[in-house]
Design an enzyme around this catalytic site. Structure first.
Site, PDB file in Angstrom:
ATOM      1  N   TRP A 155     -15.361  39.500  51.213  1.00  0.00           N
ATOM      2  CA  TRP A 155     -15.737  39.816  48.663  1.00  0.00           C
ATOM      3  C   TRP A 155     -15.714  40.558  49.021  1.00  0.00           C
ATOM      4  O   TRP A 155     -15.895  40.492  47.374  1.00  0.00           O
ATOM      5  CB  TRP A 155     -17.363  38.993  49.399  1.00  0.00           C
ATOM      6  CG  TRP A 155     -17.879  39.699  50.307  1.00  0.00           C
ATOM      7  CD1 TRP A 155     -18.538  39.230  51.545  1.00  0.00           C
ATOM      8  CD2 TRP A 155     -18.921  41.051  49.675  1.00  0.00           C
ATOM      9  NE1 TRP A 155     -19.172  40.624  51.958  1.00  0.00           N
ATOM     10  CE2 TRP A 155     -19.627  41.582  50.741  1.00  0.00           C
ATOM     11  CE3 TRP A 155     -18.921  41.177  48.640  1.00  0.00           C
ATOM     12  CZ2 TRP A 155     -20.223  42.584  50.671  1.00  0.00           C
ATOM     13  CZ3 TRP A 155     -19.686  42.974  48.289  1.00  0.00           C
ATOM     14  CH2 TRP A 155     -20.511  43.129  49.510  1.00  0.00           C
ATOM     15  N   GLU A 175     -23.166  53.076  56.989  1.00  0.00           N
ATOM     16  CA  GLU A 175     -22.617  52.793  55.820  1.00  0.00           C
ATOM     17  C   GLU A 175     -23.666  51.878  54.876  1.00  0.00           C
ATOM     18  O   GLU A 175     -24.479  51.192  55.381  1.00  0.00           O
ATOM     19  CB  GLU A 175     -21.608  52.188  55.867  1.00  0.00           C
ATOM     20  CG  GLU A 175     -20.443  51.904  54.727  1.00  0.00           C
ATOM     21  CD  GLU A 175     -19.555  50.459  55.423  1.00  0.00           C
ATOM     22  OE1 GLU A 175     -19.755  49.754  56.307  1.00  0.00           O
ATOM     23  OE2 GLU A 175     -18.532  50.279  54.858  1.00  0.00           O
ATOM     24  N   GLY A 185     -13.263  44.174  57.290  1.00  0.00           N
ATOM     25  CA  GLY A 185     -15.019  43.601  57.235  1.00  0.00           C
ATOM     26  C   GLY A 185     -15.981  44.566  58.219  1.00  0.00           C
ATOM     27  O   GLY A 185     -14.935  45.737  58.584  1.00  0.00           O
ATOM     28  N   GLU A 195      -9.112  47.393  59.550  1.00  0.00           N
ATOM     29  CA  GLU A 195      -9.888  48.112  58.412  1.00  0.00           C
ATOM     30  C   GLU A 195     -11.818  47.633  58.217  1.00  0.00           C
ATOM     31  O   GLU A 195     -11.916  46.892  58.170  1.00  0.00           O
ATOM     32  CB  GLU A 195      -8.815  47.808  57.176  1.00  0.00           C
ATOM     33  CG  GLU A 195      -9.167  48.764  55.935  1.00  0.00           C
ATOM     34  CD  GLU A 195     -10.141  48.589  55.626  1.00  0.00           C
ATOM     35  OE1 GLU A 195     -11.364  49.118  55.448  1.00  0.00           O
ATOM     36  OE2 GLU A 195      -9.799  47.997  54.500  1.00  0.00           O
ATOM     37  N   CYS A 220     -15.889  49.784  50.794  1.00  0.00           N
ATOM     38  CA  CYS A 220     -15.653  50.367  51.987  1.00  0.00           C
ATOM     39  C   CYS A 220     -15.433  52.372  51.835  1.00  0.00           C
ATOM     40  O   CYS A 220     -15.247  52.972  53.491  1.00  0.00           O
ATOM     41  CB  CYS A 220     -14.761  49.438  52.981  1.00  0.00           C
ATOM     42  SG  CYS A 220     -14.496  48.710  53.238  1.00  0.00           S
ATOM     43  N   LYS A 235      -8.416  33.546  55.808  1.00  0.00           N
ATOM     44  CA  LYS A 235      -9.501  32.921  55.693  1.00  0.00           C
ATOM     45  C   LYS A 235     -10.800  33.811  54.631  1.00  0.00           C
ATOM     46  O   LYS A 235     -10.525  35.060  55.489  1.00  0.00           O
ATOM     47  CB  LYS A 235     -10.681  32.961  56.927  1.00  0.00           C
ATOM     48  CG  LYS A 235     -11.761  32.309  56.902  1.00  0.00           C
ATOM     49  CD  LYS A 235     -13.081  32.324  57.946  1.00  0.00           C
ATOM     50  CE  LYS A 235     -13.934  33.947  57.265  1.00  0.00           C
ATOM     51  NZ  LYS A 235     -14.649  33.637  55.999  1.00  0.00           N
ATOM     52  N   PRO A 236     -10.679  33.667  53.685  1.00  0.00           N
ATOM     53  CA  PRO A 236     -11.598  34.531  52.759  1.00  0.00           C
ATOM     54  C   PRO A 236     -13.108  34.057  53.315  1.00  0.00           C
ATOM     55  O   PRO A 236     -13.613  33.322  53.577  1.00  0.00           O
ATOM     56  CB  PRO A 236     -11.221  33.763  51.595  1.00  0.00           C
ATOM     57  CG  PRO A 236     -11.163  32.531  51.322  1.00  0.00           C
ATOM     58  CD  PRO A 236     -11.064  32.412  52.819  1.00  0.00           C
ATOM     59  N   ALA A 237     -13.285  35.097  52.024  1.00  0.00           N
ATOM     60  CA  ALA A 237     -15.793  35.521  52.835  1.00  0.00           C
ATOM     61  C   ALA A 237     -15.736  34.081  52.042  1.00  0.00           C
ATOM     62  O   ALA A 237     -15.303  33.560  50.809  1.00  0.00           O
ATOM     63  CB  ALA A 237     -15.996  36.861  51.819  1.00  0.00           C
TER      64      ALA A 237
END
Ligand code: SIN
Length: 478
Positions: free
Chosen positions: A149, A378, A227, A249, A283, A173-175
């Site tokens: 997202w 993170e 993700g 990634e 990220c 498949k998007p968020a």
């Protein structure tokens, strides 16, 4: 929906019902609209259509695929303002950043449209007189992409661009937080003439269900995921059963280092950009700042002044630089991280206030130590922890002391130090005197538990190609 001129971008919206998903604006909490979700049978049917479409798409000359992709690029740019508005509404980032992301995302389509024409094979000098050895490049097959997202358009085009250029069909498949942008960009692909079954979007209430179907289905030949490291590891394990080609990634924990010979003003500007882009939900965001003792008192007050000047609010309002976190849970995680750091001895030097809704005040923490939980994980929010250092060797060890290896940044004007540090940092990407490194022209990706595979640049195309070796025998036998 307010002020979206091209209503064809919103064709996916439907009336609320059991098989629908509500899409909310993180800045206000208001529901923007509802979209239909797929059943498991519909996802499997989409894979079957993709499999059928693959052969025809693959046989199309690269030049014809490139022309269709160039048309898609042009439509993305012609709709830049509408797409950006949609992005700010469903993702929250400031409008200026959304405009930049649409251009960044579209650039992957344009770049790979051209790059697809250069999927070159080789000829190899043979080891006997009667043989000729060559290699050709062929598409890996049907690709499944799971996208996040935080960059709801660019993370799709960064996968769809090379996949389509290579001759693969792709299902995205998007968020679930940001499906509207996904459907909007795919609608523009359709308008550009890219066949429906070559580029599809699927959405389900449960992302895990889609992950299960993608990873187990034998007709999916490649999975590309952006993700968290945790989810990436899980998907990888699931892909083992059908030995899929994968690109991962995953998470980052970027150090941002300012040496004593740095251009301080440049470093402050770079630090603000590297930390606060997308409210810290990136990220490659700087996650921890290492500032040399001798320039600490020059850098830190300037940086704090810059942080205090950042305007927080609804990304649609003019001049806002920090939008909301994507949802309440994301905000809670950031606030909990700050509280935990305080318990371990960190001191708030700026921000730290309690804002309403999903907003987090940009925050600077000092008296931070390498062993704090905060430094190992993170953050994914607008919080900047600052540490001091006075020894280059120890500093490199601390910068590399993480399971992650996505991006690192450092500032220095000494060419000898620049090469030494750039080579010693255990990261897939290093920004040297630069806080924003992403571009469609260069390979984006990590090492260690930040994943593998590269997106962007000529390396990005290779991820979607197989090399086939052809050995011709009997040459010269008449
Ligand atoms: C990411 O957060 O993974 C993407 C950031 C970028 O492309 O710069």
């Amino acid at each position: 929906m307010n002020n979206i001129n091209n209503q064809s971008l919103l064709g996916v919206l439907c009336e609320p019902g059991e098989q629908t998903l509500a899409v909310a604006n993180p800045a206000t909490g208001a529901v923007l609209g509802y979209i239909p979700v797929c059943s498991e049978a519909e996802i499997t049917a989409a894979i079957a259509r993709s499999h059928l479409a693959q052969g025809t798409w693959q046989r199309l000359p690269a030049k014809e695929r490139a022309q269709l992709m160039q048309g898609w690029y042009e439509l993305l740019m012609a709709n830049q303002a509408d797409l950006a508005r949609l992005m700010t509404l469903e993702q929250g980032k400031p409008l200026a950043e959304s405009m930049a992301e649409v251009a960044y995302g579209a650039a992957f389509i344009q770049w790979f449209a051209e790059e697809g024409k250069r999927a070159l094979g080789t000829t190899i000098p043979a080891h006997t007189q009667d043989r000729r050895l060559v290699t050709i490049k062929q598409p890996v097959g049907v690709v499944a992409a799971i996208t996040p997202w935080n960059f709801p358009i660019a993370m799709i085009t960064r996968k769809a661009g090379p996949a389509l250029a290579a001759g693969c069909s792709i299902i995205i498949k998007p968020a679930n937080q940001t499906p509207l942008c996904a459907y909007a960009v795919v609608e523009l692909a359709r308008q550009a003439g890219i066949p429906d079954d070559v580029l599809q979007v699927v959405i389900h209430h449960s992302p895990e269900v889609v992950g299960d179907i993608f990873t187990h289905h034998p007709d999916i030949k490649k999975l590309s995921f952006t993700g968290s490291t945790k989810v990436g590891g899980h998907l990888l394990a699931q892909c083992a059963g059908t030995v899929k080609n994968t690109s991962m990634e995953l998470g980052g924990n970027a150090p941002f280092i300012v040496f004593d010979d740095a251009d301080i003003e440049l470093a402050v500007q770079g630090a603000l950009a590297a930390k606060f882009r997308n409210g810290g939900q990136t990220c490659v965001c700087a996650n921890r700042f290492y500032i040399h003792d001798t320039i600490y008192d020059q850098f830190v007050p300037r940086f704090i002044a810059g942080v205090k000047a950042l305007k927080v609010g609804n990304g649609l309002e003019p001049d806002v630089q920090i939008g909301p976190m994507i949802d309440a849970a994301a905000k809670e995680r950031v606030i909990a991280g700050v509280r935990q750091a305080q318990k371990q001895g960190a001191v708030i030097a700026a921000g730290g206030g309690d804002l309403a809704g999903c907003f987090v005040e940009p925050t600077v923490l000092v008296d931070v130590h390498q062993t704090m939980d905060f430094i190992q994980n993170e953050l994914f929010g607008p919080v900047a922890p600052i540490l001091r250092f006075n020894n280059d060797e120890l500093l490199i060890a601390q910068a590399n002391d993480t399971i992650y290896g996505l991006a690192a940044f450092f500032y220095s004007r000494d060419i000898n130090r620049i090469w030494t540090v750039a080579e010693a940092l255990d990261y897939g990407m290093v920004g040297i005197n630069e806080g924003i490194i992403s571009t469609e022209l260069a390979p984006f990706g990590g090492v260690k538990q930040s994943g593998f595979g590269r997106e962007g640049g000529c390396e990005g195309l290779d991820e979607y190609l197989e090399t086939k070796y052809l050995c011709f025998g009997g040459i010269g036998r008449g």
